[in-house]
Design a protein around this motif. Structure first.
Motif, PDB file in Angstrom:
ATOM      1  N   LEU A  76       5.476  14.776  -5.027  1.00 54.99           N
ATOM      2  CA  LEU A  76       5.565  13.337  -5.241  1.00 54.99           C
ATOM      3  C   LEU A  76       4.640  12.876  -6.363  1.00 54.99           C
ATOM      4  N   LYS A  77       3.490  13.525  -6.512  1.00 57.71           N
ATOM      5  CA  LYS A  77       2.582  13.192  -7.614  1.00 57.71           C
ATOM      6  C   LYS A  77       3.215  13.531  -8.958  1.00 57.71           C
TER       7      LYS A  77
ATOM      8  N   THR B 162       5.753  10.930  -9.682  1.00 60.40           N
ATOM      9  CA  THR B 162       5.078   9.696 -10.089  1.00 60.40           C
ATOM     10  C   THR B 162       4.647   9.769 -11.547  1.00 60.40           C
ATOM     11  N   LEU B 163       4.065  10.879 -11.946  1.00 58.82           N
ATOM     12  CA  LEU B 163       3.665  11.044 -13.347  1.00 58.82           C
ATOM     13  C   LEU B 163       4.876  11.013 -14.281  1.00 58.82           C
TER      14      LEU B 163
ATOM     15  N   PHE C 153       7.570   9.342 -13.790  1.00 58.36           N
ATOM     16  CA  PHE C 153       7.955   7.938 -13.896  1.00 58.36           C
ATOM     17  C   PHE C 153       7.070   7.213 -14.898  1.00 58.36           C
ATOM     18  N   TYR C 154       5.748   7.428 -14.804  1.00 60.08           N
ATOM     19  CA  TYR C 154       4.835   6.745 -15.716  1.00 60.08           C
ATOM     20  C   TYR C 154       5.097   7.121 -17.168  1.00 60.08           C
TER      21      TYR C 154
ATOM     22  N   LEU D 286       3.922  -1.667  -9.319  1.00 61.37           N
ATOM     23  CA  LEU D 286       3.079  -0.568  -8.832  1.00 61.37           C
ATOM     24  C   LEU D 286       1.623  -0.775  -9.220  1.00 61.37           C
TER      25      LEU D 286
ATOM     26  N   HIS E 271      -1.230  -0.971  -6.441  1.00 59.83           N
ATOM     27  CA  HIS E 271      -2.330  -0.003  -6.440  1.00 59.83           C
ATOM     28  C   HIS E 271      -3.685  -0.705  -6.546  1.00 59.83           C
TER      29      HIS E 271
ATOM     30  N   PHE F  41      -1.823   7.252  -8.433  1.00 61.01           N
ATOM     31  CA  PHE F  41      -1.016   7.815  -7.358  1.00 61.01           C
ATOM     32  C   PHE F  41      -0.910   6.956  -6.097  1.00 61.01           C
TER      33      PHE F  41
ATOM     34  N   LEU G  57      -0.577   8.358  -2.320  1.00 62.48           N
ATOM     35  CA  LEU G  57      -0.540   9.813  -2.450  1.00 62.48           C
ATOM     36  C   LEU G  57      -1.940  10.376  -2.655  1.00 62.48           C
TER      37      LEU G  57
END
Length: 86
Positions: free
Chosen positions: A6-7, A10-11, A13-14, A40, A44, A71, A74
Motif C-alpha cells: 500500500l505504501k 501511495t507513492l 499516486f503521489y 489527502l 494527513h 503515508f 500506513l
C-alpha cells in the motif's frame, strides 16, 4: 507485507499527480487527482495533529511528521498496534 504494498501504491499516486499534466493518459483526470491529493494532504495533517502526543512518546527517532504526511495511517497504524517489547 500488505502495508508495504500500500505504501508503494501511495507513492505511485503521489508521482502520478504532477505527471498528469504532461501525460495525455492521465490528463482527463488531472482535476480529480489534484483534488484527491489536496484532500489527502489535509487528512494527513489532521492525523498528525491527533497522534502527535503519541508520536512524542515513542523513542525511535523517526520523522513521524513526514512519514504521516506521506503515508498517513500506513505509518502510524503498525506503530501503535504492535506489542511493546519488554
Amino acid at each position: 507485507m500488505l502495508i508495504k504494498i500500500l505504501k508503494v501504491i501511495t507513492l505511485a499516486f503521489y508521482f502520478s499527480v504532477p505527471l498528469s499534466a504532461h501525460w495525455s493518459l492521465l490528463a482527463p483526470y488531472q482535476g480529480f487527482l489534484a483534488l484527491l491529493f489536496l484532500s489527502l494532504f489535509v487528512i494527513h495533517l489532521i492525523e498528525y495533529a491527533l497522534f502527535r502526543k503519541r508520536f512524542q512518546q515513542l523513542t525511535d527517532n523517526q520523522n513521524h511528521f513526514m512519514q504521516t504526511m506521506i503515508f498517513g495511517f500506513l505509518h502510524w497504524m503498525p506503530l501503535f498496534s504492535e506489542k511493546p517489547k519488554t
